[in-house]
Design an enzyme around this catalytic site. Structure first.
Site, PDB file in Angstrom:
ATOM      1  N   ASP A  20      15.454  -7.741 -10.566  1.00 55.41           N
ATOM      2  CA  ASP A  20      14.127  -7.217 -10.921  1.00 55.41           C
ATOM      3  C   ASP A  20      13.481  -8.052 -12.029  1.00 55.41           C
ATOM      4  OD1 ASP A  20      12.000  -5.476 -10.679  1.00 55.41           O
ATOM      5  OD2 ASP A  20      12.829  -4.019 -12.098  1.00 55.41           O
ATOM      6  N   GLY A  21      12.157  -8.111 -11.990  1.00 61.83           N
ATOM      7  CA  GLY A  21      11.416  -8.754 -13.074  1.00 61.83           C
ATOM      8  C   GLY A  21      10.676 -10.030 -12.680  1.00 61.83           C
ATOM      9  N   ASN A  22      10.667 -10.333 -11.393  1.00 63.63           N
ATOM     10  CA  ASN A  22       9.978 -11.558 -10.949  1.00 63.63           C
ATOM     11  C   ASN A  22       8.484 -11.519 -11.264  1.00 63.63           C
ATOM     12  OD1 ASN A  22      12.407 -12.228  -9.821  1.00 63.63           O
ATOM     13  ND2 ASN A  22      11.774 -11.858  -7.700  1.00 63.63           N
ATOM     14  N   TRP A  25       7.798 -11.971 -14.931  1.00 59.92           N
ATOM     15  CA  TRP A  25       8.079 -13.360 -15.315  1.00 59.92           C
ATOM     16  C   TRP A  25       6.842 -14.217 -15.029  1.00 59.92           C
ATOM     17  CZ3 TRP A  25       8.000 -18.141 -13.065  1.00 59.92           C
ATOM     18  CH2 TRP A  25       8.715 -19.168 -13.700  1.00 59.92           C
ATOM     19  N   ARG A  33       2.074 -13.396  -8.961  1.00 57.84           N
ATOM     20  CA  ARG A  33       3.402 -12.777  -8.865  1.00 57.84           C
ATOM     21  C   ARG A  33       4.333 -13.529  -7.922  1.00 57.84           C
ATOM     22  NH1 ARG A  33       4.288  -7.537 -10.430  1.00 57.84           N
ATOM     23  NH2 ARG A  33       5.678  -7.284  -8.659  1.00 57.84           N
ATOM     24  N   HIS A  37       8.528 -14.693  -7.640  1.00 56.78           N
ATOM     25  CA  HIS A  37       9.475 -14.501  -6.530  1.00 56.78           C
ATOM     26  C   HIS A  37      10.093 -15.846  -6.122  1.00 56.78           C
ATOM     27  CE1 HIS A  37       8.362 -10.369  -6.363  1.00 56.78           C
ATOM     28  NE2 HIS A  37       7.133 -10.586  -5.923  1.00 56.78           N
ATOM     29  N   GLU A  67      10.914   0.754  -0.120  1.00 59.84           N
ATOM     30  CA  GLU A  67       9.682   1.193  -0.796  1.00 59.84           C
ATOM     31  C   GLU A  67       8.754   0.025  -1.140  1.00 59.84           C
ATOM     32  OE1 GLU A  67      12.846   2.270  -1.816  1.00 59.84           O
ATOM     33  OE2 GLU A  67      12.589   4.121  -0.681  1.00 59.84           O
ATOM     34  N   TRP A  69       7.345  -1.997   0.715  1.00 59.32           N
ATOM     35  CA  TRP A  69       6.220  -2.133   1.658  1.00 59.32           C
ATOM     36  C   TRP A  69       4.940  -1.555   1.066  1.00 59.32           C
ATOM     37  CZ3 TRP A  69       6.904  -5.165   5.742  1.00 59.32           C
ATOM     38  CH2 TRP A  69       8.172  -5.279   6.299  1.00 59.32           C
ATOM     39  N   LEU A 131      32.572 -17.116  -0.153  1.00 63.57           N
ATOM     40  CA  LEU A 131      31.812 -16.060  -0.835  1.00 63.57           C
ATOM     41  C   LEU A 131      30.983 -15.332   0.216  1.00 63.57           C
ATOM     42  CD1 LEU A 131      30.632 -14.898  -3.645  1.00 63.57           C
ATOM     43  CD2 LEU A 131      28.751 -16.483  -3.242  1.00 63.57           C
ATOM     44  N   ARG A 187      17.362   2.167 -13.962  1.00 63.89           N
ATOM     45  CA  ARG A 187      17.400   3.055 -12.792  1.00 63.89           C
ATOM     46  C   ARG A 187      17.951   2.297 -11.604  1.00 63.89           C
ATOM     47  NH1 ARG A 187      11.673   2.903 -13.939  1.00 63.89           N
ATOM     48  NH2 ARG A 187      10.692   1.198 -12.778  1.00 63.89           N
ATOM     49  N   SER A 189      16.765   2.722  -8.273  1.00 62.68           N
ATOM     50  CA  SER A 189      15.701   2.395  -7.313  1.00 62.68           C
ATOM     51  C   SER A 189      16.192   2.323  -5.863  1.00 62.68           C
ATOM     52  CB  SER A 189      15.003   1.083  -7.715  1.00 62.68           C
ATOM     53  OG  SER A 189      14.431   1.201  -8.994  1.00 62.68           O
TER      54      SER A 189
HETATM   55  C1  IPE Z   1      13.919  -2.704  -6.961  1.00 57.53           C
HETATM   56  O1  IPE Z   1      12.928  -3.177  -7.786  1.00 57.53           O
HETATM   57  C2  IPE Z   1      13.900  -3.430  -5.661  1.00 57.53           C
HETATM   58  C3  IPE Z   1      14.279  -4.839  -5.682  1.00 57.53           C
HETATM   59  C4  IPE Z   1      14.677  -5.510  -6.720  1.00 57.53           C
HETATM   60  C5  IPE Z   1      14.201  -5.504  -4.418  1.00 57.53           C
HETATM   61  P1  IPE Z   1      11.506  -2.453  -7.890  1.00 57.53           P
HETATM   62  O2  IPE Z   1      10.686  -3.249  -8.827  1.00 57.53           O
HETATM   63  O3  IPE Z   1      10.936  -2.248  -6.529  1.00 57.53           O
HETATM   64  O4  IPE Z   1      11.900  -1.040  -8.495  1.00 57.53           O
HETATM   65  P2  IPE Z   1      11.005   0.028  -9.256  1.00 57.53           P
HETATM   66  O5  IPE Z   1       9.783   0.287  -8.414  1.00 57.53           O
HETATM   67  O6  IPE Z   1      10.633  -0.549 -10.585  1.00 57.53           O
HETATM   68  O7  IPE Z   1      11.882   1.231  -9.411  1.00 57.53           O
HETATM   69  C1  IPE Z   2      11.814  -7.792  -7.998  1.00 59.57           C
HETATM   70  O1  IPE Z   2      10.841  -8.183  -8.889  1.00 59.57           O
HETATM   71  C2  IPE Z   2      11.600  -8.371  -6.624  1.00 59.57           C
HETATM   72  C3  IPE Z   2      11.113  -7.392  -5.635  1.00 59.57           C
HETATM   73  C4  IPE Z   2      11.042  -6.110  -5.817  1.00 59.57           C
HETATM   74  C5  IPE Z   2      10.713  -7.924  -4.361  1.00 59.57           C
HETATM   75  P1  IPE Z   2       9.498  -7.371  -9.070  1.00 59.57           P
HETATM   76  O2  IPE Z   2       8.487  -7.929  -8.118  1.00 59.57           O
HETATM   77  O3  IPE Z   2       9.735  -5.917  -8.947  1.00 59.57           O
HETATM   78  O4  IPE Z   2       9.087  -7.746 -10.533  1.00 59.57           O
HETATM   79  P2  IPE Z   2       8.449  -6.778 -11.614  1.00 59.57           P
HETATM   80  O5  IPE Z   2       9.392  -5.630 -11.793  1.00 59.57           O
HETATM   81  O6  IPE Z   2       7.106  -6.351 -11.109  1.00 59.57           O
HETATM   82  O7  IPE Z   2       8.359  -7.639 -12.840  1.00 59.57           O
HETATM   83 MG    MG Z   3      10.229  -4.496 -10.304  1.00 61.98          MG
END
Ligand code: IPE
Ligand code: IPE
Ligand code: MG
Length: 246
Positions: A20-22, A25, A33, A37, A67, A69, A131, A187, A189
């Site tokens: 998470d966090g792409n 970043w 965004r 990714h 979710e 989508w 792996l 969390r 998720s």
């Molecule tokens: C969880 O991240 C799903 C993936 C990393 C693919 P999200 O960014 O979708 O989760 P929430 O919405 O913050 O809970």
């Molecule tokens: C996780 O990064 C990748 C996916 C859920 C596809 P996010 O796209 O959720 O990045 P943030 O949480 O918005 O920074």
């Molecule tokens: Mg996220």
């Protein structure tokens, strides 16, 4: 007489990661965004190599949730494109490195291009055993539990813990020892709801594109300090120290 050597901390057999966090970043850099990714794909390659180098045998990553989508249509189509392109570009090297790729999640709803990429990658890398890299794509823990239960029901098989486990999408690997979530959220998720029953959790503020070998080592070290009791008492699970060498 040689000095007694300290026991090396245990390395998790199976690590699972919520990458998470792409988006954040990228936003921090005033980039779209999708740039985050893209950087996330590089971070995953680095992480898979680092896991292999440390003796981890299974890496499971959350790449796209059931979710996700609901995100803006441009982000969803950007992610689908990136996934298909990354598969075409990265699979040969992963194959050469002995990685077995598995795609975990619902196939219905994915484009023909994505499905073709998935099927090709799985067929090519199936014999590899160095792996196992499970990529959870269009995956949700609830989906997995429901599809497993439905499968058992359709075959008239009794719903037991063992049968459900065998019908779930990660039946080919043991449950994750360590679940890491990057990006600062605490969390799950809808990630491995069933399989993480006794996993150790590490949450880090690092955004996924910044997750590097040092962060992986910190997470593995934290795992090494945990006492996994699986419902038992501390006395039952702790290994008595071996007698001092004379
Ligand atoms: C969880 O991240 C799903 C993936 C990393 C693919 P999200 O960014 O979708 O989760 P929430 O919405 O913050 O809970
Ligand atoms: C996780 O990064 C990748 C996916 C859920 C596809 P996010 O796209 O959720 O990045 P943030 O949480 O918005 O920074
Ligand atoms: Mg996220």
């Amino acid at each position: 007489m040689s000095a007694p050597t300290a026991l090396a901390p245990p390395v998790p057999h199976h690590i699972a990661i919520v990458m998470d966090g792409n988006g954040r970043w990228a936003s921090k850099r005033f980039l779209p965004r999708i740039a985050g990714h893209k950087q996330g794909v590089d971070s995953l390659k680095r992480c898979a190599r680092a896991c292999d180098a440390r003796g981890v045998k299974v890496l499971t990553v959350f790449a796209f949730s059931s979710e996700n989508w609901q995100r803006p249509v441009e982000e969803v189509s950007g992610l689908m494109d990136l996934f298909a392109v990354a598969l075409g570009r990265e699979v040969p090297q992963l194959h050469a490195d002995g990685v077995q790729l598995r795609f975990i999640g619902e196939r219905v709803g994915l484009s023909a291009r994505v499905l073709q990429g998935i099927e090709k990658a799985e067929a090519l890398t199936a014999p590899n055993a160095r792996l196992i890299l499970n990529i959870c794509f269009n995956y949700g823990g609830r989906w997995d539990i429901v599809q497993a239960a439905a499968r058992l029901a359709s075959q008239g098989i009794a719903v037991t813990e063992q049968h459900l486990s065998q019908a779930m999408a990660l039946a080919h690997v043991p449950d994750p020892d360590l679940v890491i979530r990057t990006g600062g959220e605490w969390r799950i998720s809808n990630f491995l709801l069933w399989q993480s029953a006794y996993s150790e959790f590490v949450f880090t503020d690092k955004l996924w594109p910044d997750f590097d070998e040092t962060e992986l080592d910190l997470a593995i070290a934290a795992f090494g300090r945990r006492e996994r009791r699986f419902g038992k008492t501390s006395d039952q699970v702790c290994i008595p120290p071996s007698p001092a060498v004379a």
